[in-house]
Design an enzyme around this catalytic site. Sequence first.
Site, PDB file in Angstrom:
ATOM      1  N   HIS A 296       0.838  -1.204   0.000  1.00 32.99           N
ATOM      2  CA  HIS A 296       0.000   0.000   0.000  1.00 32.99           C
ATOM      3  C   HIS A 296       0.876   1.259   0.000  1.00 32.99           C
ATOM      4  CE1 HIS A 296      -3.872   1.987   1.237  1.00 32.99           C
ATOM      5  NE2 HIS A 296      -3.010   2.944   1.525  1.00 32.99           N
ATOM      6  N   GLU A 297       1.871   1.280   0.880  1.00 27.75           N
ATOM      7  CA  GLU A 297       2.688   2.487   0.997  1.00 27.75           C
ATOM      8  C   GLU A 297       3.623   2.652  -0.190  1.00 27.75           C
ATOM      9  OE1 GLU A 297       1.481   4.193   3.034  1.00 27.75           O
ATOM     10  OE2 GLU A 297       0.590   2.764   4.422  1.00 27.75           O
TER      11      GLU A 297
ATOM     12  N   HIS B 109       2.028   4.622  -2.871  1.00 25.76           N
ATOM     13  CA  HIS B 109       2.147   6.063  -2.639  1.00 25.76           C
ATOM     14  C   HIS B 109       3.547   6.557  -2.995  1.00 25.76           C
ATOM     15  CE1 HIS B 109      -1.710   6.156  -0.855  1.00 25.76           C
ATOM     16  NE2 HIS B 109      -1.395   5.470   0.218  1.00 25.76           N
TER      17      HIS B 109
END
Lengths: 266, 118
Positions: free
Chosen positions: A147-148, A151
């Site tokens: 998920h990170e 980003h």
Amino acid sequence: MAASSKRHAATSQSGNYADADAGSVPFGEGDFILKNDSDKSTDSFTNRNINVDVQVDKSNYGKLLGHLGSNHYRCLGMAAYSRNNPYVKLLLQAMSQSGCEAFQDRHFACEQCSEVVNGGFDPSTSQIVLCQNNIKTQSAMDRVITHELIHAFDHCRAKINWNDIRHLACTEIRAANLSGDCSFGMEHFGRFHRMQFGFVKHQQTCVKDRAIRSVLAVRDTSEKLVKQAVDEVFDTCFNDLEPFHKIPRSKSDAKAAWRERYRYEL
Amino acid sequence: MNEAEGSVYETGDIRPCSIYQRRYTDCKSIANFLHSFYVYGKKPNCEQFKLDYNICKIWDNTGSKEAKDTLLENERRRNEENNKHKHVWEMRTSPPSDWHKPLKEVEQAAKNNSEEIL
């Protein structure tokens, strides 16, 4: 970044992460301010230090104990092991090809967080923050890192204005869509599913919902504004599948994408 | 596999036929059928994958230039379709300048910024 740091520092402890992933926490995700350290929250940048104050003494005996059982070393170990996960592999490969190679000691940080945060990406130091007290298993670690990293990949390839709620919504939509947080298994049989069952187009419902919650977790704005922003950018960002060539169905899809060696040069 | 064309694979313009085959079989699998309904609410369209796989087989067997050109054209078109949607943000031409800066410098800069404002 100056304006954003002011804003981050002013809001809350979790505010210094540009994105805090509240993904797998079903209830009370709006409650993000650290209850114990509310007085420290004014200067969160000085708090967020890579030399985390783990409760280990500096003596050799303390170091030994720390190596054996502390959250911090376990977190570092799991973060290192995550490089075997196909999603993580693919994203790291894509990032190093666009010129942002992610190093274990520079770009990953294991820290103590408030009870409801799993991790975050801090664009001011370009670090991925992993919450050592909340990530208990390897699969959770893989999910948070995936998920990170999405980003981080967005930060690497685009000029994201972290104060613009539309940009934030877009990167959240992409992360929820591509990291497998909204896959059928996670939504229906996962540990933290939210009793919202559905099948046809359920991925889109789930992505919208998660994006709204994630943005609300880090920005102090009204839900109506966030919903509006998410709806506005949804079509663009839902169909932006970089660096995957399709929405990955499973690990084998990610592995296949990694083998196909797409090129991601800027 | 056509070994003489190895350089073509390395540039990534054309992929080995096994990859086209995998894409096609993956597309028509039951799992993908269900996944497609789950994500888009409609059944998947596998025509293009089938076409590409067949062309690749022809190229592999005969080495015909026509087949190769068609395949290149299809790949190019697919890449264009993937990249044609406009982005919300402005794309970078080079990676962020502070990505590889030492952590201490970056943290100091962040601290200074917040001190200036506070």
